[in-house]
Every structure is written in structure tokens, then in C-alpha cells.
Design a protein around this motif. Structure first.
Motif, PDB file in Angstrom:
ATOM      1  N   PRO A 271       6.976 -15.096  10.907  1.00  0.00           N
ATOM      2  CA  PRO A 271       7.018 -14.046   9.865  1.00  0.00           C
ATOM      3  C   PRO A 271       8.179 -14.266   8.896  1.00  0.00           C
ATOM      4  CG  PRO A 271       6.724 -13.079  12.039  1.00  0.00           C
ATOM      5  CD  PRO A 271       7.031 -14.531  12.257  1.00  0.00           C
ATOM      6  N   LYS A 272       7.966 -13.831   7.645  1.00  0.00           N
ATOM      7  CA  LYS A 272       8.998 -13.992   6.611  1.00  0.00           C
ATOM      8  C   LYS A 272       9.227 -12.670   5.897  1.00  0.00           C
ATOM      9  CE  LYS A 272       8.826 -17.839   4.096  1.00  0.00           C
ATOM     10  NZ  LYS A 272       8.288 -18.919   3.246  1.00  0.00           N
TER      11      LYS A 272
ATOM     12  N   GLN B  45       6.091 -10.225  -6.098  1.00  0.00           N
ATOM     13  CA  GLN B  45       6.518 -10.316  -4.704  1.00  0.00           C
ATOM     14  C   GLN B  45       5.323 -10.042  -3.800  1.00  0.00           C
ATOM     15  OE1 GLN B  45      10.467  -8.830  -3.620  1.00  0.00           O
ATOM     16  NE2 GLN B  45       9.426  -7.447  -2.219  1.00  0.00           N
ATOM     17  N   VAL B  46       5.202 -10.810  -2.735  1.00  0.00           N
ATOM     18  CA  VAL B  46       4.154 -10.569  -1.746  1.00  0.00           C
ATOM     19  C   VAL B  46       4.392  -9.192  -1.129  1.00  0.00           C
ATOM     20  CG1 VAL B  46       3.271 -11.293   0.517  1.00  0.00           C
ATOM     21  CG2 VAL B  46       3.724 -13.002  -1.255  1.00  0.00           C
ATOM     22  N   THR B  47       3.319  -8.409  -1.007  1.00  0.00           N
ATOM     23  CA  THR B  47       3.439  -7.091  -0.382  1.00  0.00           C
ATOM     24  C   THR B  47       3.003  -7.126   1.072  1.00  0.00           C
ATOM     25  OG1 THR B  47       1.216  -6.436  -1.039  1.00  0.00           O
ATOM     26  CG2 THR B  47       3.026  -5.883  -2.547  1.00  0.00           C
ATOM     27  N   ARG B  48       1.986  -7.964   1.345  1.00  0.00           N
ATOM     28  CA  ARG B  48       1.469  -8.057   2.712  1.00  0.00           C
ATOM     29  C   ARG B  48       0.650  -9.337   2.833  1.00  0.00           C
ATOM     30  NH1 ARG B  48      -0.876  -2.993   6.170  1.00  0.00           N
ATOM     31  NH2 ARG B  48      -1.182  -4.083   8.128  1.00  0.00           N
TER      32      ARG B  48
ATOM     33  N   VAL C  62       7.198  -9.340   6.194  1.00  0.00           N
ATOM     34  CA  VAL C  62       8.010  -8.305   6.828  1.00  0.00           C
ATOM     35  C   VAL C  62       8.736  -7.491   5.753  1.00  0.00           C
ATOM     36  CG1 VAL C  62       9.886  -7.849   8.455  1.00  0.00           C
ATOM     37  CG2 VAL C  62       8.353  -9.804   8.828  1.00  0.00           C
ATOM     38  N   PRO C  63       8.321  -6.228   5.553  1.00  0.00           N
ATOM     39  CA  PRO C  63       9.021  -5.375   4.584  1.00  0.00           C
ATOM     40  C   PRO C  63      10.356  -4.909   5.146  1.00  0.00           C
ATOM     41  CG  PRO C  63       7.280  -4.141   5.664  1.00  0.00           C
ATOM     42  CD  PRO C  63       7.200  -5.559   6.184  1.00  0.00           C
ATOM     43  N   GLU C  64      11.362  -4.780   4.266  1.00  0.00           N
ATOM     44  CA  GLU C  64      12.687  -4.364   4.723  1.00  0.00           C
ATOM     45  C   GLU C  64      13.214  -3.123   4.008  1.00  0.00           C
ATOM     46  OE1 GLU C  64      14.562  -8.547   6.251  1.00  0.00           O
ATOM     47  OE2 GLU C  64      14.642  -8.190   4.095  1.00  0.00           O
ATOM     48  N   THR C  65      12.700  -2.828   2.824  1.00  0.00           N
ATOM     49  CA  THR C  65      13.165  -1.645   2.093  1.00  0.00           C
ATOM     50  C   THR C  65      12.057  -0.598   2.083  1.00  0.00           C
ATOM     51  OG1 THR C  65      12.311  -2.343  -0.063  1.00  0.00           O
ATOM     52  CG2 THR C  65      14.526  -3.150   0.553  1.00  0.00           C
TER      53      THR C  65
ATOM     54  N   GLN D 235       8.080  -1.261   2.145  1.00  0.00           N
ATOM     55  CA  GLN D 235       7.272  -0.660   3.200  1.00  0.00           C
ATOM     56  C   GLN D 235       6.105   0.135   2.601  1.00  0.00           C
ATOM     57  OE1 GLN D 235       7.836  -1.120   6.711  1.00  0.00           O
ATOM     58  NE2 GLN D 235       5.722  -0.375   6.677  1.00  0.00           N
ATOM     59  N   ALA D 236       6.360   0.863   1.517  1.00  0.00           N
ATOM     60  CA  ALA D 236       5.296   1.648   0.877  1.00  0.00           C
ATOM     61  C   ALA D 236       4.199   0.723   0.334  1.00  0.00           C
ATOM     62  CB  ALA D 236       5.869   2.515  -0.241  1.00  0.00           C
ATOM     63  N   LEU D 237       4.578  -0.378  -0.297  1.00  0.00           N
ATOM     64  CA  LEU D 237       3.587  -1.338  -0.802  1.00  0.00           C
ATOM     65  C   LEU D 237       2.837  -1.985   0.364  1.00  0.00           C
ATOM     66  CD1 LEU D 237       5.650  -2.921  -3.702  1.00  0.00           C
ATOM     67  CD2 LEU D 237       3.531  -1.607  -3.940  1.00  0.00           C
TER      68      LEU D 237
END
Length: 183
Positions: free
Chosen positions: A5-6, A80-83, A131-134, A138-140
Motif C-alpha cells: 500500500p502507498k 491525486q489518486v483517491t482510491r 492509504v488516505p492520511e488526511t 479520507q472523504a474522497l
């Protein structure tokens, strides 16, 4: 093979362009096709950064042109990649238009692009999880599955009754409407 994961921040791309005469229509506004080209390039770079693979554009969601972008403006595209799913990635793009002499900057466009990572033969290949960090990331990330299911249903690649995330969303809307009616 599953890849490590990134963080989505590792896929961030910022691209800046000056709107020149050859990029504009007869009203001296940036041509929509030129904007789409730039968005596709920025989003593709983002998807490549995430997957470390060759990527191909699979879909483009609604692109609204909120503000005309004038000749001489500076545009900044942020992608930016969201998922990430098995071989596909959703990329979110914001476009900002800046008139440097007047000091104004406005968001002119926003869209979601989907890319598929492919091997040298053009076959889909696995990509790392994102991997979302903010809170924004996370919402996206959270909305990406609903957007994906909507794309698949509209494209005829998923039956509406299989779109569990969409069904849950519509159930919430229906419940809220019932609650408003009851009060």
C-alpha cells in the motif's frame, strides 16, 4: 501479486501552464479540449506515480467548466489518486486559474478520472492500495466506491441491484425524506 500500500499523497501532481493564443477559442478563452488534454496528462502522471505502471484512461466523470479561462492566465492542475481497486485507480483533479496581474485565483474545473494499470501487453495488472492520511483524503476515499459503482452501473457493467454502496446512499436519502415528512 498484491503490491505494498502507498499513501495517496505520494501520487500528488501539480502542473502549471500558461494559456497561449494557440490554446484559445475565438473568445480568447482556453478551449475545452485543451483543458481536457491537460487534465488527462496530470491525472495519468498521478496514476503512474501510484502504480509504477503504464496506465490507460478508462473513464472521465463530469467535467464542469465553471469559469472561462482567459488568454494569458496561468492554470495549475492538481491531481491525486483517491482510491485504488484491483487494477484501477480513481484520480481527483482540481484546476485553478490565476490572473497574476490582478492577483485573482479561482477554481475553474474539477473532475474524477479513472485509470487502469496495464502490463507491457496491455493486460490489467494489480495496483497497490491507496492509504488516505488526511480528513480530505479520507472523504474522497470514502466516496470513491459509490462513484465507482455509479460509473459501472451507467456503463452497463454492473446491475443496479449489485450497487450496494449506492443502494445504502439512496436508503439514507429516503429515510431522511420520511423523517422530514413525519416531523
Amino acid at each position: 501479486m498484491t503490491r505494498k500500500p502507498k499513501p495517496v499523497k505520494d501520487s500528488f501532481v501539480s502542473m502549471t501552464e500558461l494559456v497561449l493564443p494557440n490554446d484559445t477559442n475565438t473568445l480568447n478563452n482556453l478551449m475545452g479540449g485543451r483543458m481536457m488534454h491537460l487534465m488527462d496528462v496530470a491525472a495519468a502522471i498521478s496514476a503512474q506515480r501510484h502504480s509504477n505502471r503504464i496506465v490507460v484512461t478508462a473513464s472521465v466523470d463530469n467535467v464542469s467548466f465553471r469559469e472561462g479561462i482567459k488568454l494569458g492566465s496561468v492554470i495549475t492542475l492538481e491531481a491525486q489518486v483517491t482510491r485504488a481497486f484491483s487494477s484501477s485507480m480513481e484520480v481527483h483533479i482540481d484546476v485553478w486559474s490565476e490572473d497574476i496581474p490582478s492577483g485573482t485565483k479561482v477554481k475553474s474545473n474539477e473532475a474524477f478520472f479513472t485509470f487502469v494499470a496495464v502490463d507491457q501487453s496491455g493486460r490489467p495488472i494489480d495496483v497497490p492500495d491507496a492509504v488516505p492520511e488526511t480528513a480530505t483524503e479520507q472523504a474522497l476515499f470514502d466516496g470513491a466506491l459509490r462513484r465507482r459503482q455509479l460509473r459501472l452501473v451507467l456503463g452497463g457493467r454492473m446491475a443496479p441491484q449489485e450497487a450496494t454502496e449506492l443502494k445504502a446512499l439512496f436508503d439514507l436519502v429516503a429515510q431522511a425524506a420520511e423523517d422530514d415528512t413525519a416531523s
